[in-house]
Scaffold this motif. Structure first.
Motif, PDB file in Angstrom:
ATOM      1  N   ILE A  29       0.591  -1.354   0.099  1.00  0.00           N
ATOM      2  CA  ILE A  29      -0.115  -0.002   0.226  1.00  0.00           C
ATOM      3  C   ILE A  29       0.965   1.463   0.037  1.00  0.00           C
ATOM      4  O   ILE A  29       1.299   1.789   0.795  1.00  0.00           O
ATOM      5  CB  ILE A  29      -0.943   0.241   1.021  1.00  0.00           C
ATOM      6  N   GLY A  42      -7.144   2.971  -6.107  1.00  0.00           N
ATOM      7  CA  GLY A  42      -7.726   1.080  -6.391  1.00  0.00           C
ATOM      8  C   GLY A  42      -6.876   0.336  -5.861  1.00  0.00           C
ATOM      9  O   GLY A  42      -5.449   0.526  -5.571  1.00  0.00           O
ATOM     10  N   CYS A  43      -7.080  -0.899  -5.425  1.00  0.00           N
ATOM     11  CA  CYS A  43      -6.710  -1.814  -5.500  1.00  0.00           C
ATOM     12  C   CYS A  43      -6.231  -3.131  -6.357  1.00  0.00           C
ATOM     13  O   CYS A  43      -6.700  -3.286  -7.190  1.00  0.00           O
ATOM     14  CB  CYS A  43      -7.370  -3.162  -4.293  1.00  0.00           C
ATOM     15  N   LYS A  80      -2.017   3.699  -3.327  1.00  0.00           N
ATOM     16  CA  LYS A  80      -3.131   2.342  -4.538  1.00  0.00           C
ATOM     17  C   LYS A  80      -2.326   1.593  -3.355  1.00  0.00           C
ATOM     18  O   LYS A  80      -1.701   1.429  -2.757  1.00  0.00           O
ATOM     19  CB  LYS A  80      -1.542   2.900  -5.511  1.00  0.00           C
ATOM     20  N   THR A  81      -3.148   0.146  -3.760  1.00  0.00           N
ATOM     21  CA  THR A  81      -2.731  -1.002  -3.348  1.00  0.00           C
ATOM     22  C   THR A  81      -2.265  -1.787  -4.129  1.00  0.00           C
ATOM     23  O   THR A  81      -2.407  -1.226  -5.539  1.00  0.00           O
ATOM     24  CB  THR A  81      -3.506  -1.695  -2.226  1.00  0.00           C
ATOM     25  N   VAL A 103      -5.999  -2.762   5.385  1.00  0.00           N
ATOM     26  CA  VAL A 103      -6.219  -1.220   4.837  1.00  0.00           C
ATOM     27  C   VAL A 103      -6.520  -0.452   6.660  1.00  0.00           C
ATOM     28  O   VAL A 103      -7.339   0.254   7.003  1.00  0.00           O
ATOM     29  CB  VAL A 103      -7.225  -1.562   4.117  1.00  0.00           C
ATOM     30  N   TYR A 110      -5.614   5.928   4.241  1.00  0.00           N
ATOM     31  CA  TYR A 110      -6.240   4.981   3.152  1.00  0.00           C
ATOM     32  C   TYR A 110      -7.585   4.723   2.523  1.00  0.00           C
ATOM     33  O   TYR A 110      -7.902   3.678   3.727  1.00  0.00           O
ATOM     34  CB  TYR A 110      -5.250   4.235   3.678  1.00  0.00           C
ATOM     35  N   THR A 112      -9.289   2.835  -0.121  1.00  0.00           N
ATOM     36  CA  THR A 112      -9.012   1.138  -1.416  1.00  0.00           C
ATOM     37  C   THR A 112     -10.553   1.177  -1.897  1.00  0.00           C
ATOM     38  O   THR A 112     -11.560   1.655  -2.231  1.00  0.00           O
ATOM     39  CB  THR A 112      -8.746   0.080  -0.863  1.00  0.00           C
ATOM     40  N   ASP A 115     -10.100  -1.937  -9.080  1.00  0.00           N
ATOM     41  CA  ASP A 115      -8.826  -1.252 -10.189  1.00  0.00           C
ATOM     42  C   ASP A 115      -8.388  -2.683 -10.504  1.00  0.00           C
ATOM     43  O   ASP A 115      -9.163  -3.359 -10.558  1.00  0.00           O
ATOM     44  CB  ASP A 115      -7.306  -0.890  -9.750  1.00  0.00           C
ATOM     45  N   THR A 118      -9.519  -6.744  -9.976  1.00  0.00           N
ATOM     46  CA  THR A 118      -9.808  -6.511  -8.631  1.00  0.00           C
ATOM     47  C   THR A 118     -11.432  -5.997  -9.674  1.00  0.00           C
ATOM     48  O   THR A 118     -11.604  -5.311 -10.056  1.00  0.00           O
ATOM     49  CB  THR A 118      -9.787  -5.989  -7.140  1.00  0.00           C
ATOM     50  N   MET A 123     -14.447  -6.323  -3.181  1.00  0.00           N
ATOM     51  CA  MET A 123     -14.837  -5.082  -2.803  1.00  0.00           C
ATOM     52  C   MET A 123     -14.992  -5.321  -1.628  1.00  0.00           C
ATOM     53  O   MET A 123     -15.339  -5.375  -0.499  1.00  0.00           O
ATOM     54  CB  MET A 123     -14.816  -4.257  -3.522  1.00  0.00           C
ATOM     55  N   VAL A 133     -13.606   1.676   2.296  1.00  0.00           N
ATOM     56  CA  VAL A 133     -13.448   0.600   1.250  1.00  0.00           C
ATOM     57  C   VAL A 133     -14.249   1.979  -0.362  1.00  0.00           C
ATOM     58  O   VAL A 133     -16.232   1.590   0.497  1.00  0.00           O
ATOM     59  CB  VAL A 133     -13.361  -0.941   0.442  1.00  0.00           C
TER      60      VAL A 133
END
Length: 363
Positions: A29, A42-43, A80-81, A103, A110, A112, A115, A118, A123, A133
């Motif tokens: 992260i 995003g992740c 970002k993750t 998270v 942060y 998330t 992305d 994913t 999520m 999230v």
């Protein structure tokens, strides 16, 4: 890679390494800047060749989100993750719940979201462990599929681009060449068709092309031919780095406005577009509709409010073009200055507030 040296160069705040042996989680992260608010980004799950490549991607993408969120007028920073793994074979409930706990441990610094690699379902699993999230299922109060809002923002940005390039924001009769007619590209074509534009399309997926031809009367061309077609506006809506040394000499357009990320292979290609008189809509400004939409979830999602914010991309881009003209710089640099100026203004404002607060406590 000298991590701290890189972080110091671009003023990153935090890099978090997340490992969970039971689930196999290996994630990074990156938090770039929280001047404007908590970092949102995003992740991404990807089969990185090396750990260094994953670190570089997390850092690069986090910084990009700082600029995107700032230029979009959001009270959010950039983060970002990245999860190291194959999104087709390595996903599990345990992995995403472990990530959700990491998270949560950041206590809101942060946030998330979905992305590359994913999904909304992923999520939802993260949401079981943290409230930080966005982009979860609509049953949780989410905004749902972000593609239509991203496309709306690109359409409004294209109208602003047309106003700057042609003197009118009407797209009726304009020829628009769309590279990539998947999720975002399809909805963009729908807006353009309804606005009376003439469409030339391409995609590596033949079904996507067929749908655009049947529904919008689009003209189809081969993927490699899209760069050289006669058009008013070229809209890259697929891969990044498509504006490069090979493609620029082929371009026969007056403007570039599309949803793809990182359209310029190098900054110098933005300089070249300016030299050629081709107006470029900076990608992270025109494609910010998706992040604007999911950011609205943080206030309790309201579709009409989110739509108005997304449509304001029109005004943001006109501002970018004005800065570019006044300062005599390419539009990609003008977008950066718009974002940097907003961050610096808020940094000074918050600094003043904190100084005043401390002075009160000292009395």
């Amino acid at each position: 890679m000298k991590v701290f040296e890189y972080m110091q160069k671009y003023d990153y705040e935090q890099l978090v390494f997340c490992h969970d042996e039971a689930s196999g989680l290996k994630a990074i992260i990156a938090i770039h800047d929280t001047t404007l608010g908590p970092a949102l980004g995003g992740c991404r799950m990807w089969t990185y060749a090396t750990e260094e490549e994953a670190i570089q991607d997390a850092l690069r993408l986090a910084r990009g989100m700082t600029y995107k969120n700032a230029a979009a007028g959001l009270n959010l920073g950039g983060g970002k993750t990245v999860v190291i793994g194959n999104p087709r074979t390595d996903k599990s409930e345990a992995l995403f719940r472990a990530l959700g706990r990491y998270v949560q441990s950041l206590n809101g610094r942060y946030i998330t979201a979905e992305d590359v690699g994913t999904t909304v379902h992923d999520m939802d699993i993260i949401h079981q462990e943290t409230k930080y999230v966005t982009g979860v299922s609509e049953t949780y109060g989410s905004s749902g599929n972000p593609s239509p809002m991203t496309a709306l923002g690109v359409f409004r940005g294209m109208q602003a681009t047309a106003k700057e390039a042609f003197g009118s924001d009407s797209l009726e009769g304009k020829v628009v060449a769309v590279q990539g007619v998947g999720n975002v590209g399809y909805y963009l074509c729908k807006h353009l068709y309804e606005a009376g534009a003439k469409l030339i399309v391409t995609d590596i997926n033949e079904d996507n092309v067929k749908r655009a031809v049947e529904e919008f009367g689009a003209q189809a061309v081969a993927p490699n031919d899209i760069f050289g077609v006669e058009c008013d506006i070229f809209a890259p809506c697929a891969l990044g780095a498509v504006i490069n040394d090979e493609t620029i000499p082929q371009l026969k357009c007056k403007a570039i406005a599309g949803s793809a990320n990182n359209q310029l292979k190098e900054d110098r290609h933005g300089d070249k577009l300016q030299e050629l008189g081709i107006l470029y809509a900076p990608d992270y400004v025109i494609n910010a509709g998706g992040v604007i939409n999911v950011a609205d979830e943080l206030e309790g999602y309201n579709a009409e409010r989110a739509r108005k914010k997304v449509e304001n991309i029109y005004n943001i881009l006109l501002n970018v073009y004005q800065i570019a003209k006044e300062q005599g710089i390419p539009t990609y640099k003008a977008a950066d200055r718009l974002a940097e100026q907003r961050i610096e203004t808020m940094r000074r404002t918050r600094s003043n507030f904190l100084v005043n607060e401390r002075s009160l406590h000292s009395k």
